[in-house]
Motif scaffolding. Structure first.
Motif, PDB file in Angstrom:
ATOM      1  N   ASP A  50     -11.056   5.712   0.902  1.00  0.00           N
ATOM      2  CA  ASP A  50      -9.702   5.556   1.442  1.00  0.00           C
ATOM      3  C   ASP A  50      -8.936   6.874   1.466  1.00  0.00           C
ATOM      4  N   ALA A 104      -4.997   4.794  -4.525  1.00  0.00           N
ATOM      5  CA  ALA A 104      -5.917   4.073  -3.638  1.00  0.00           C
ATOM      6  C   ALA A 104      -6.691   3.018  -4.419  1.00  0.00           C
ATOM      7  N   GLN A 108      -7.019  -1.057  -3.930  1.00  0.00           N
ATOM      8  CA  GLN A 108      -8.310  -1.762  -3.920  1.00  0.00           C
ATOM      9  C   GLN A 108      -8.289  -2.945  -4.902  1.00  0.00           C
TER      10      GLN A 108
END
Length: 150
Positions: A50, A104, A108
């Motif tokens: 990401d 990130a 997730q």
């Protein structure tokens, strides 16, 4: 330049400094401690992707490459991840990269939890009525209790 980061789980965050605390190892590399919540290697690899990294994952080791920077993440016997960054990186950029990866990773984790909630709700007699993503990226789910459960 070469920098090693020790990624301390949030449960141990009170021990770690709020910002990176730099020191040098026996090889003269800068070593920093950075707070993190990263535990799951699958979510970590996805979080690295990401952030735009090219990722190669193995057992207890993940390599991430960005333009000019390579990070090697290794999990120690204590379960704590350590990241060694080299290339066009200094202490400030290394901490910035790890914080970006941590953010990130949080997204997730949020996605995985939402997926699990959606999948398990029907078995618990719940029906998803609405889902709203707020301005701060938090998610509000409203479930209705099934008729048979009243």
């Amino acid at each position: 330049m070469s920098i090693s980061l020790i990624l301390v789980p949030l449960a141990m965050a009170t021990v770690a400094a709020a910002t990176a605390a730099g020191r040098r190892d026996d090889a003269g590399r800068v070593v920093c401690q950075v707070q993190t919540r990263m535990r799951d290697e699958t979510l970590l690899a996805a979080a690295l992707r990401d952030t735009g990294a090219a990722v190669a994952a193995g057992t207890d080791e993940i390599t991430a490459d960005w333009a000019g920077v390579r990070a090697e993440f290794r999990r120690g016997p204590d379960g704590i991840w350590a990241a060694h960054l080299r290339g066009d990186v200094d202490e400030e950029r290394a901490v910035e990269i790890v914080r970006s990866v941590d953010a990130a990773y949080g997204r997730q984790v949020q996605g995985a939890v939402l997926q699990r909630l959606r999948a398990q709700a029907p078995a618990a007699g719940l029906r998803l009525e609405s889902e709203e993503v707020t301005e701060d990226a938090s998610v509000r789910l409203v479930f209705a209790v099934g008729e048979g459960d009243r």
